[in-house]
Design a protein around this motif. Sequence first.
Motif, PDB file in Angstrom:
ATOM      1  N   LYS A 131      21.740   3.535  24.906  1.00  0.00           N
ATOM      2  CA  LYS A 131      20.542   3.950  25.621  1.00  0.00           C
ATOM      3  C   LYS A 131      20.587   5.466  25.817  1.00  0.00           C
ATOM      4  O   LYS A 131      21.640   6.024  26.127  1.00  0.00           O
ATOM      5  CB  LYS A 131      20.458   3.247  26.979  1.00  0.00           C
ATOM      6  N   PRO A 132      19.453   6.152  25.645  1.00  0.00           N
ATOM      7  CA  PRO A 132      19.454   7.615  25.802  1.00  0.00           C
ATOM      8  C   PRO A 132      19.700   8.012  27.249  1.00  0.00           C
ATOM      9  O   PRO A 132      19.447   7.243  28.182  1.00  0.00           O
ATOM     10  CB  PRO A 132      18.054   8.013  25.344  1.00  0.00           C
ATOM     11  N   ASP A 133      20.178   9.207  27.440  1.00  0.00           N
ATOM     12  CA  ASP A 133      20.489   9.683  28.788  1.00  0.00           C
ATOM     13  C   ASP A 133      19.277   9.617  29.702  1.00  0.00           C
ATOM     14  O   ASP A 133      19.396   9.312  30.895  1.00  0.00           O
ATOM     15  CB  ASP A 133      21.024  11.119  28.728  1.00  0.00           C
ATOM     16  N   ALA A 134      18.088   9.904  29.165  1.00  0.00           N
ATOM     17  CA  ALA A 134      16.877   9.910  29.991  1.00  0.00           C
ATOM     18  C   ALA A 134      16.560   8.540  30.564  1.00  0.00           C
ATOM     19  O   ALA A 134      15.862   8.444  31.580  1.00  0.00           O
ATOM     20  CB  ALA A 134      15.693  10.411  29.165  1.00  0.00           C
ATOM     21  N   TYR A 135      17.064   7.498  29.938  1.00  0.00           N
ATOM     22  CA  TYR A 135      16.843   6.137  30.444  1.00  0.00           C
ATOM     23  C   TYR A 135      17.330   6.011  31.881  1.00  0.00           C
ATOM     24  O   TYR A 135      16.742   5.286  32.688  1.00  0.00           O
ATOM     25  CB  TYR A 135      17.582   5.153  29.538  1.00  0.00           C
ATOM     26  N   PHE A 136      18.386   6.743  32.209  1.00  0.00           N
ATOM     27  CA  PHE A 136      19.014   6.620  33.528  1.00  0.00           C
ATOM     28  C   PHE A 136      18.427   7.584  34.553  1.00  0.00           C
ATOM     29  O   PHE A 136      18.941   7.693  35.668  1.00  0.00           O
ATOM     30  CB  PHE A 136      20.534   6.808  33.397  1.00  0.00           C
ATOM     31  N   ASP A 137      17.337   8.258  34.182  1.00  0.00           N
ATOM     32  CA  ASP A 137      16.624   9.060  35.177  1.00  0.00           C
ATOM     33  C   ASP A 137      15.945   8.173  36.213  1.00  0.00           C
ATOM     34  O   ASP A 137      15.605   8.635  37.307  1.00  0.00           O
ATOM     35  CB  ASP A 137      15.567   9.938  34.491  1.00  0.00           C
ATOM     36  N   VAL A 138      15.720   6.912  35.880  1.00  0.00           N
ATOM     37  CA  VAL A 138      15.157   5.934  36.813  1.00  0.00           C
ATOM     38  C   VAL A 138      16.292   5.437  37.705  1.00  0.00           C
ATOM     39  O   VAL A 138      17.274   4.870  37.220  1.00  0.00           O
ATOM     40  CB  VAL A 138      14.512   4.768  36.054  1.00  0.00           C
ATOM     41  N   ALA A 139      16.160   5.647  39.013  1.00  0.00           N
ATOM     42  CA  ALA A 139      17.287   5.460  39.929  1.00  0.00           C
ATOM     43  C   ALA A 139      17.885   4.058  39.894  1.00  0.00           C
ATOM     44  O   ALA A 139      19.118   3.893  39.899  1.00  0.00           O
ATOM     45  CB  ALA A 139      16.846   5.810  41.350  1.00  0.00           C
ATOM     46  N   TRP A 140      17.041   3.009  39.834  1.00  0.00           N
ATOM     47  CA  TRP A 140      17.583   1.654  39.942  1.00  0.00           C
ATOM     48  C   TRP A 140      18.446   1.277  38.750  1.00  0.00           C
ATOM     49  O   TRP A 140      19.300   0.386  38.847  1.00  0.00           O
ATOM     50  CB  TRP A 140      16.468   0.629  40.144  1.00  0.00           C
ATOM     51  N   ARG A 141      18.282   1.984  37.614  1.00  0.00           N
ATOM     52  CA  ARG A 141      19.100   1.697  36.444  1.00  0.00           C
ATOM     53  C   ARG A 141      20.518   2.246  36.567  1.00  0.00           C
ATOM     54  O   ARG A 141      21.378   1.935  35.752  1.00  0.00           O
ATOM     55  CB  ARG A 141      18.436   2.268  35.185  1.00  0.00           C
ATOM     56  N   ARG A 142      20.760   3.077  37.576  1.00  0.00           N
ATOM     57  CA  ARG A 142      22.096   3.621  37.802  1.00  0.00           C
ATOM     58  C   ARG A 142      22.879   2.824  38.837  1.00  0.00           C
ATOM     59  O   ARG A 142      24.030   3.140  39.126  1.00  0.00           O
ATOM     60  CB  ARG A 142      21.992   5.078  38.263  1.00  0.00           C
TER      61      ARG A 142
END
Length: 344
Positions: A154-165
Amino acid sequence: MTLQIAVIGAGMIGKTHVEAIAASQDARLVGVADPNPAAAVLAAQYGAPYFADYETMLDQLKPDGAIVATPNALHVETGLACLARGIVPLIEKPIAETVEAAERLVAAAARAGLPMLVGHHRRHNPIMERARELVGGGALGRLTAITALSLFRKPDAYFDVAWRRQPGGGPVLINLIHNIDDMRWIAGDEIVSVQASTASAVRGLPVEDSAAVVLQFAGGALATALVSDAVAAPWAWELTSGENPFFPPAQPENCYLFAGTTASLALPRLELWRHFGEQGWQAPLVRERQRVAEADPYARQLAHFCRVIRRAEPPRIDGADATRTLAAAMAVHQAAATGRPVRL
C-alpha cells in the motif's frame, strides 16, 4: 420497480458502490452521506443529493436500502440506524470491529424482521463461484490443504487516513478477512482453530503490517494464510484477479491453492491439477484450465442486494455468517498476542 438506494461513506469503496448503482437498471442512487465536504462532488457527479449527516439523509429520503461504506468502527452504529428506520442495509466488511458488536447488529436485524447483507463481494465473483462448485462437487476428492496469499504494497499516502494507522485498520481486518471468508465459502466448512503471528516491523505503527496464520477446519483440512501490505509482490487477489480496475492489469499468477486427495485447484486462474492415470508423485500431472464468463462482482452483489430487499432470495452472506468470518479474523490478533491457538 426501481429501488431507491443511498450510500453512506464516500471513500474508495463507497465510490465503487455509487458507480455500480449508477450503472444498474434495478437501483437508483438517491443520496450520498459523508461528513467530508469533498463527498458533495461525488454526489453531484451522479446527480444525487449530498448530506453531511447520514441520519438526516435516511429520515428525509427513506430509501429502500442503504449501503454502509463507512470506516470499520462506524459499521454497527450506522447499520443500527438503518434497521431502526426499516431500511435494509448492506454493511461493508468487516461487519463490525468486535464479535460482540456484530452480534448486537444481527440481533437488531432479527428484531426488526429485516434481512441484512454483508459486503464480502468476492462471493459474487464467477471465479469464486466455480471454485466452490468444484470443491463442493468433489472434483478435488477430500479437501486437505489450503494456502492463501495476500502480498502487496500500500502506498504511504494510504496511511494519511488516521483510522488506518490504528488497531483494526490493518491488513488483518481489511484484507485477510477477505481471504478467510473466501476459504470458508469455497471449502463449505467452518474454521475451528486459529494460530498466528503478526508484525509491524516495516512501518512501526500501532497496527500490524504483516501476519502469518494457520487455520484448522472442522472437516480436517489445514490452511495457511500470509498477508502483508508492505511488500512489492503480485500474489494477491487484487493484483491477479483483474476484478477491480482501480488496480493494474491482472498479473498471470495465482494466490490461492486448494489441495485435495485427487486433484488441486489454483486461483484465480482456475487451474485444476490431477495425476494422469495412476495416482502418485511419479505419475504425470495434467493441468486443466477452467473457464468462466467475466463479471463485475460489485454489480452482481448490487443486483443480489436488490433481490434481498425485495425478499426474492436470502442474503448470500447474512450477519450471522459474516460474524463467523469476523470471529476467525479477530482470533488472529488474539492468537498472535497470546502465542496460543484460539478455538472457535
